[in-house]
Design an enzyme around this catalytic site. Structure first.
Site, mmCIF file in Angstrom:
data_model
loop_
_atom_site.group_PDB
_atom_site.id
_atom_site.type_symbol
_atom_site.label_atom_id
_atom_site.label_comp_id
_atom_site.label_asym_id
_atom_site.label_seq_id
_atom_site.Cartn_x
_atom_site.Cartn_y
_atom_site.Cartn_z
ATOM 1 N N THR A 1 -8.179 -3.507 9.299
ATOM 2 C CA THR A 1 -8.535 -4.625 8.424
ATOM 3 C C THR A 1 -9.963 -5.133 8.638
ATOM 4 O O THR A 1 -10.520 -4.995 9.733
ATOM 5 C CB THR A 1 -7.542 -5.787 8.690
ATOM 6 N N ASP B 1 12.259 1.132 13.909
ATOM 7 C CA ASP B 1 11.454 -0.046 14.251
ATOM 8 C C ASP B 1 10.308 0.433 15.143
ATOM 9 O O ASP B 1 10.542 0.955 16.234
ATOM 10 C CB ASP B 1 12.345 -1.057 15.000
ATOM 11 N N LEU C 1 0.834 -1.210 0.000
ATOM 12 C CA LEU C 1 0.000 0.000 0.000
ATOM 13 C C LEU C 1 0.866 1.257 0.000
ATOM 14 O O LEU C 1 0.573 2.235 -0.707
ATOM 15 C CB LEU C 1 -0.953 -0.011 1.206
ATOM 16 N N TYR D 1 -3.821 -12.265 13.850
ATOM 17 C CA TYR D 1 -3.621 -11.018 13.097
ATOM 18 C C TYR D 1 -4.768 -10.041 13.381
ATOM 19 O O TYR D 1 -4.533 -8.869 13.708
ATOM 20 C CB TYR D 1 -3.535 -11.357 11.603
ATOM 21 N N LYS E 1 -4.556 -6.315 15.205
ATOM 22 C CA LYS E 1 -4.948 -5.070 14.522
ATOM 23 C C LYS E 1 -6.068 -4.376 15.304
ATOM 24 O O LYS E 1 -6.119 -3.150 15.396
ATOM 25 C CB LYS E 1 -5.405 -5.364 13.086
ATOM 26 N N TRP F 1 -8.653 -7.225 1.523
ATOM 27 C CA TRP F 1 -8.246 -7.980 0.334
ATOM 28 C C TRP F 1 -7.468 -7.100 -0.648
ATOM 29 O O TRP F 1 -7.829 -6.959 -1.820
ATOM 30 C CB TRP F 1 -9.489 -8.575 -0.344
ATOM 31 N N ALA G 1 3.041 -3.048 9.431
ATOM 32 C CA ALA G 1 2.385 -4.111 10.196
ATOM 33 C C ALA G 1 3.034 -5.439 9.871
ATOM 34 O O ALA G 1 3.720 -5.586 8.848
ATOM 35 C CB ALA G 1 0.901 -4.167 9.837
HETATM 36 N N1 LIG Z 1 -2.737 -6.706 2.450
HETATM 37 C C1 LIG Z 1 -4.024 -6.742 2.751
HETATM 38 O O1 LIG Z 1 -4.805 -7.485 2.147
HETATM 39 C C2 LIG Z 1 -4.573 -5.838 3.830
HETATM 40 C C3 LIG Z 1 -5.947 -5.859 4.087
HETATM 41 C C4 LIG Z 1 -6.459 -5.002 5.075
HETATM 42 C C5 LIG Z 1 -5.615 -4.176 5.786
HETATM 43 N N2 LIG Z 1 -4.276 -4.215 5.532
HETATM 44 C C6 LIG Z 1 -3.402 -3.315 6.310
HETATM 45 O O2 LIG Z 1 -2.874 -2.359 5.414
HETATM 46 C C7 LIG Z 1 -1.557 -1.973 5.814
HETATM 47 C C8 LIG Z 1 -0.608 -2.089 4.638
HETATM 48 O O3 LIG Z 1 -0.630 -3.438 4.169
HETATM 49 P P1 LIG Z 1 0.394 -3.958 3.054
HETATM 50 O O4 LIG Z 1 -0.272 -5.112 2.414
HETATM 51 O O5 LIG Z 1 0.906 -2.824 2.276
HETATM 52 O O6 LIG Z 1 1.552 -4.531 3.996
HETATM 53 P P2 LIG Z 1 3.022 -5.004 3.602
HETATM 54 O O7 LIG Z 1 3.222 -4.995 2.138
HETATM 55 O O8 LIG Z 1 3.280 -6.269 4.368
HETATM 56 O O9 LIG Z 1 3.920 -3.834 4.219
HETATM 57 C C9 LIG Z 1 4.080 -3.681 5.604
HETATM 58 C C10 LIG Z 1 5.334 -2.884 5.837
HETATM 59 O O10 LIG Z 1 5.529 -2.748 7.254
HETATM 60 C C11 LIG Z 1 6.922 -2.909 7.516
HETATM 61 N N3 LIG Z 1 7.153 -3.358 8.896
HETATM 62 C C12 LIG Z 1 6.914 -4.571 9.440
HETATM 63 N N4 LIG Z 1 7.316 -4.596 10.720
HETATM 64 C C13 LIG Z 1 7.819 -3.364 11.007
HETATM 65 C C14 LIG Z 1 8.396 -2.775 12.150
HETATM 66 N N5 LIG Z 1 8.545 -3.451 13.308
HETATM 67 N N6 LIG Z 1 8.809 -1.482 12.091
HETATM 68 C C15 LIG Z 1 8.670 -0.764 10.936
HETATM 69 N N7 LIG Z 1 8.138 -1.281 9.808
HETATM 70 C C16 LIG Z 1 7.721 -2.567 9.842
HETATM 71 C C17 LIG Z 1 7.337 -3.995 6.537
HETATM 72 O O11 LIG Z 1 8.739 -3.996 6.378
HETATM 73 P P3 LIG Z 1 9.479 -5.400 6.002
HETATM 74 O O12 LIG Z 1 8.917 -5.803 4.679
HETATM 75 O O13 LIG Z 1 10.924 -5.004 5.966
HETATM 76 O O14 LIG Z 1 9.111 -6.355 7.088
HETATM 77 C C18 LIG Z 1 6.596 -3.549 5.271
HETATM 78 O O15 LIG Z 1 7.328 -2.600 4.540
HETATM 79 C C19 LIG Z 1 -1.203 -2.866 6.997
HETATM 80 O O16 LIG Z 1 -1.383 -2.133 8.177
HETATM 81 C C20 LIG Z 1 -2.206 -4.006 6.927
HETATM 82 O O17 LIG Z 1 -2.490 -4.537 8.199
HETATM 83 C C21 LIG Z 1 -3.733 -5.019 4.570
#
Ligand SMILES: NC(=O)c1ccc[n+]([C@@H]2O[C@H](COP(=O)([O-])OP(=O)(O)OC[C@H]3O[C@@H](n4cnc5c(N)ncnc54)[C@H](OP(=O)(O)O)[C@@H]3O)[C@@H](O)[C@H]2O)c1
Length: 291
Positions: free
Chosen positions: A100, A35, A12, A124, A128, A149, A59
């Site tokens: 989420t 972090d 995102l 998870y 959240k 999703w 996350a």
């Molecule tokens: N994907 C979905 O379907 C979905 C659905 C509903 C809501 N969401 C929410 O939307 C948001 C974005 O999702 P996304 O799919 O873009 O997630 P993503 O691609 O997994 O990206 C999450 C980012 O958070 C970083 N991160 C993890 N642990 C960390 C820490 N301790 N300190 C600092 N950064 C950290 C990760 O870095 P590393 O890669 O280096 O670990 C990664 O860059 C999240 O909050 C998620 O819960 C996602």
């Protein structure tokens, strides 16, 4: 506005930062910069680089891995969010936290509204939901945006996983007893950019319009990609053997968005066609077994 985005290199974040940068001074950080589990580091970073608004995307997002590592899930998604909310309170910044559909248990007949009570059924979702509660209890000026999703460029997602599988296998088995709202990161990013202009703080569901099962979603991916000769078979969640339980119904009604007169996101199938067009020119590495 000065806007700081956590998790900026994630799926995102990759879509959101360029959109914000058009009208704001926006910058992103990831775990290498700060972090979020380290309260002192978070506080020091926000004091030295104070934003007007923090958009918190970082996350631990691997839903199945969260079951095996509940402590990491809680530290990152719940306490990491608390650390950021507390640092925002210290410097007087507002916050937008992306949560989420998995905060819900999936037993509702129709779509979930913003006012429906969360009752997460996996680690998870619980982590959240704890994050949401920290934001609500610490800050006055916050947006909580529940998305679902997600797919888009710059991250592992269902659409590219299906395309890759379809280039390697003739039969795909996809879960047909979970319903939700696929959401394109480009569309969600554009809506977040509109929402933050309103200063109408509160909780919002923002998802693609319409709904489908993962099975129907996979069928649409192959149909629109014009891929023949691959069969998609429906299976149950039990048959899928995934570690985490998922809600059977996590369709979200985007009522709060309508109440502030913001347009809903396009229908999920229109959005999917747009995404496939976007990646059409990209080398998805289908022939590279390591992808
Ligand atoms: N994907 C979905 O379907 C979905 C659905 C509903 C809501 N969401 C929410 O939307 C948001 C974005 O999702 P996304 O799919 O873009 O997630 P993503 O691609 O997994 O990206 C999450 C980012 O958070 C970083 N991160 C993890 N642990 C960390 C820490 N301790 N300190 C600092 N950064 C950290 C990760 O870095 P590393 O890669 O280096 O670990 C990664 O860059 C999240 O909050 C998620 O819960 C996602």
């Amino acid at each position: 506005m000065r806007i700081l985005v956590t998790g900026a290199k994630g799926m995102l974040g990759t879509a959101l930062l360029p959109v914000l940068s058009r009208n704001h001074t926006a910058w992103g950080i990831d775990v290498q910069d700060c972090d979020i589990c380290d309260a002192a580091a978070v506080s020091a970073y926000l004091r030295s680089h104070p934003p007007d608004l923090l958009i918190h995307l970082a996350a631990y997002t691997n839903v199945d891995a969260c079951e095996a590592n509940p402590q990491i899930a809680e530290e990152t998604n719940a306490f990491g969010t608390r650390n950021l909310a507390a640092a925002c309170a210290e410097i007087g910044a507002a916050m937008l936290y992306v949560s989420t559909d998995y905060v819900f248990d999936g037993t509702r007949e129709g779509a979930y509204g913003e006012e429906d009570a969360p009752r997460p059924i996996n680690v998870y979702g619980r982590s959240k939901w704890m994050g949401e509660q920290h934001v609500r209890s610490i800050l006055k000026r916050f947006y909580i945006v529940r998305a679902s999703w997600l797919y888009g460029a710059g991250g592992k997602n269902f659409v590219t996983t299906i395309l890759k599988a379809a280039h390697q296998q003739k039969t795909l088995r996809v879960v047909n007893d979970q319903r939700g709202c696929p959401t394109y990161t480009h569309h969600l990013s554009a809506k977040i950019a509109e929402l933050i202009q309103t200063e109408s703080y509160g909780t919002y569901h923002i998802t693609g319009s319409g709904s489908c099962s993962w099975f129907e979603f996979a069928q649409a991916v192959l149909e629109l990609w014009l891929l023949d000769g691959v069969e998609v078979l429906p299976i149950s969640s039990d048959e899928s053997g995934r570690a985490a339980r998922r809600p059977a119904n996590s369709v979200l009604e985007n009522r709060a968005l309508r109440q502030i007169h913001l347009e809903p996101l396009p229908h999920w199938k229109t959005a999917l066609a747009e995404f496939l067009e976007e990646i059409g020119q990209t080398d998805l590495g289908f022939n590279d077994p390591s992808v």
